[in-house]
Design a protein around this motif. Structure first.
Motif, PDB file in Angstrom:
ATOM      1  N   TYR A  95       0.867  -1.181   0.000  1.00  0.00           N
ATOM      2  CA  TYR A  95       0.000   0.000   0.000  1.00  0.00           C
ATOM      3  C   TYR A  95       0.903   1.229   0.000  1.00  0.00           C
ATOM      4  O   TYR A  95       1.625   1.475   0.970  1.00  0.00           O
ATOM      5  N   ARG A  96       0.873   1.970  -1.095  1.00  0.00           N
ATOM      6  CA  ARG A  96       1.712   3.166  -1.240  1.00  0.00           C
ATOM      7  C   ARG A  96       3.183   2.850  -0.953  1.00  0.00           C
ATOM      8  O   ARG A  96       3.907   3.636  -0.340  1.00  0.00           O
ATOM      9  N   GLY A  97       3.617   1.664  -1.386  1.00  0.00           N
ATOM     10  CA  GLY A  97       5.004   1.260  -1.232  1.00  0.00           C
ATOM     11  C   GLY A  97       5.325   0.568   0.075  1.00  0.00           C
ATOM     12  O   GLY A  97       6.429   0.057   0.254  1.00  0.00           O
ATOM     13  N   CYS A 126      -5.177   3.059   7.402  1.00  0.00           N
ATOM     14  CA  CYS A 126      -5.027   2.510   6.059  1.00  0.00           C
ATOM     15  C   CYS A 126      -5.698   3.409   5.024  1.00  0.00           C
ATOM     16  O   CYS A 126      -5.131   3.689   3.960  1.00  0.00           O
ATOM     17  N   VAL A 127      -6.907   3.875   5.318  1.00  0.00           N
ATOM     18  CA  VAL A 127      -7.626   4.771   4.406  1.00  0.00           C
ATOM     19  C   VAL A 127      -6.826   6.053   4.189  1.00  0.00           C
ATOM     20  O   VAL A 127      -6.692   6.529   3.052  1.00  0.00           O
ATOM     21  N   TYR A 128      -6.300   6.606   5.277  1.00  0.00           N
ATOM     22  CA  TYR A 128      -5.490   7.825   5.180  1.00  0.00           C
ATOM     23  C   TYR A 128      -4.290   7.590   4.267  1.00  0.00           C
ATOM     24  O   TYR A 128      -3.996   8.398   3.371  1.00  0.00           O
ATOM     25  N   GLU A 177       0.747   8.885   2.301  1.00  0.00           N
ATOM     26  CA  GLU A 177       1.749   8.811   3.363  1.00  0.00           C
ATOM     27  C   GLU A 177       1.073   8.491   4.687  1.00  0.00           C
ATOM     28  O   GLU A 177      -0.133   8.683   4.850  1.00  0.00           O
ATOM     29  N   LEU A 178       1.862   7.976   5.614  1.00  0.00           N
ATOM     30  CA  LEU A 178       1.327   7.630   6.930  1.00  0.00           C
ATOM     31  C   LEU A 178       1.041   8.885   7.747  1.00  0.00           C
ATOM     32  O   LEU A 178       1.824   9.844   7.707  1.00  0.00           O
ATOM     33  N   PRO A 179      -0.053   8.908   8.496  1.00  0.00           N
ATOM     34  CA  PRO A 179      -0.385  10.094   9.285  1.00  0.00           C
ATOM     35  C   PRO A 179       0.336  10.106  10.636  1.00  0.00           C
ATOM     36  O   PRO A 179       0.569   9.052  11.235  1.00  0.00           O
TER      37      PRO A 179
END
Length: 461
Positions: free
Chosen positions: A74-76, A97-99, A105-107
């Protein structure tokens, strides 16, 4: 239904429709058509670029597929690392995960808190929507209800056709937040109207998260255990995204490329996922297991179970399609990381529910299927259990009715759909329009008074 649709004349029309829409398989080879957008070696035809998600199930050496352990990113970020990250802190992962999928990028904790508040504020349906759209027009199929509900939400949006990223993002967050409410209420309406059960409409709760809200709204007593919430949360995370090439994500790209509104694009994705070849596979696993229980005298006896699985493969049992549902995947070869993650959690939940013997049956099906395919196709043949083998079992342990299996898939996957839609709008404004070869021969127009009715003959398709 009108009697005309049961008449001989309508049967003749059906035969005509089949006969005059049949294209011989050899023509696909003649024109080098990539059926199903698949290359001859089984790889997907390259049609686009994406940063949202990627699936790795093999490597290519001189155009030959080499099996490798499956990976989903997920996004790398490796899905297994992502799951380990939130589970080791006893946190839920779906909102994070939704973010990640939407924003790339991770929040940080503060960003995640704000995002969770946005979701909480959007979980309620518009005024009158529950009564007028869901309760007054119940559907036996919750995916049908979800798809129609999404289209009706267009009418409750003051800017439905604005495809600026800000507006599409707002629409995406609202839909992601509302899917749990729609499917929960859709199920309650179905159960009440068609199954004659009591009707329970529980408002979504703030501060408890997506997985907990689903359990809260679908259960009459609102109660659930920590393990149940953890398991459903994990299921949502591992179903949230699967690359741009899966059927529903590709549908999102195709429809979004036309410049249409968010509700139309997401509705198309739901329609895709509803198909049994895409989102309904875990239901087939459940049906197969029920059939096994009915026909194997001692499911704990591996030799009896193996004999029956062999009958299924030989098209002598179950649906006679020759498939062990839950085994094999279009991309994954040696392993499906989602199945590995869910299998572990399924065992924990089965122990809590005193259903470890049920888990053993699924485990035996997996292991014996590997043995059978090895005996049938040779030791070099590679196949693995896919996520559907254990997802239906998990939902059954959670007392989730089968009607909600595919809608739960949609509730997770809308995160990926929205991410792909935004990516399409930002990066590639060109409408997707592949080519088709017309194989019909030229025909002369015949005036109606000169036409003759020919006998209708059914062809083998």
């Amino acid at each position: 239904m009108s009697n005309l649709f049961n008449s001989t004349n309508f049967y003749d029309l059906t035969v005509l429709a089949e006969r005059n829409n049949f294209i011989p398989p050899e023509l696909y080879q003649k024109h080098n058509v990539k059926r199903g957008l698949r290359n001859e070696n089984g790889t997907g035809v390259l049609v686009g670029l994406t940063n949202v998600g990627s699936v790795k199930g093999y490597s290519l050496e001189e155009n030959t597929k080499i099996p490798v352990e499956g990976k989903l990113f997920y996004r790398g970020i490796d899905l297994e690392d992502f799951v380990a990250g939130f589970q080791c802190q006893n946190r839920r992962g779906f909102e994070e995960c939704v973010y990640l999928l939407l924003f790339g990028e991770l929040p940080a904790q503060e960003q995640l808190n704000t995002f969770q508040q946005l979701l909480d504020e959007a979980r309620q349906l518009p005024a009158g929507f529950t009564e007028n759209m869901i309760l007054k027009i119940p559907s036996k199929d919750i995916m049908n209800k979800l798809q129609r509900s999404v289209l009706v939400l267009y009418s409750h949006d003051e800017s439905p056709d604005d495809i600026s990223i800000s507006n599409v993002l707002r629409q995406s967050i609202e839909l992601i937040a509302r899917f749990p409410t729609i499917i929960s209420y859709g199920y309650q309406a179905k159960a009440h109207n068609f199954d004659k059960k009591s009707l329970f409409i529980h408002p979504p709760q703030k501060g408890i998260g997506t997985a907990e809200n689903i359990l809260f709204m679908t259960r009459a007593d609102n109660r659930y255990t920590e393990t149940e919430a953890e398991t459903l949360d994990l299921s949502l995370v591992i179903h949230a995204e699967h690359g741009g090439g899966n059927n529903s994500a590709f549908a999102t790209h195709v429809v979004s490329s036309s410049g249409t509104d968010t509700y139309s694009a997401i509705s198309a994705a739901i329609g895709s996922l509803k198909g049994p070849k895409h989102g309904g596979a875990n239901i087939k696993v459940r049906e197969m297991v029920m059939n096994i229980k009915e026909n194997v005298a001692d499911i704990g006896d591996r030799s009896q179970l193996k004999d029956y699985l062999w009958k299924i493969i030989k098209k002598e049992a179950f649906d006679r399609e020759g498939l062990i549902y839950g085994m094999g995947h279009a991309v994954y070869t040696k392993s499906d990381p989602r199945a590995i993650l869910l299998k572990k959690k399924a065992f924990e939940l089965a122990v809590e529910k005193d259903k470890a013997h049920e888990f053993q049956l699924y485990k035996d099906i997996e292991e014996l299927s590997l043995e059978l395919f090895g005996e049938l196709k040779g030791e070099d043949f590679v196949i693995c259990a896919n996520v559907d083998l254990y997802s239906g079992f998990v939902y059954e342990l959670l007392n989730i009715p089968p009607e909600l299996y595919t809608p739960l898939f949609a509730t997770a996957r809308i995160a990926g759909w929205c991410a792909h839609r935004i990516e399409q709008l930002v990066s590639d404004q060109k409408i997707i329009r592949p080519a088709y070869v017309n194989t019909s021969l030229p025909k002369a127009y015949v005036p109606i008074h000169q036409r003759v009715s020919n006998p209708v003959q059914k062809i083998a398709i």
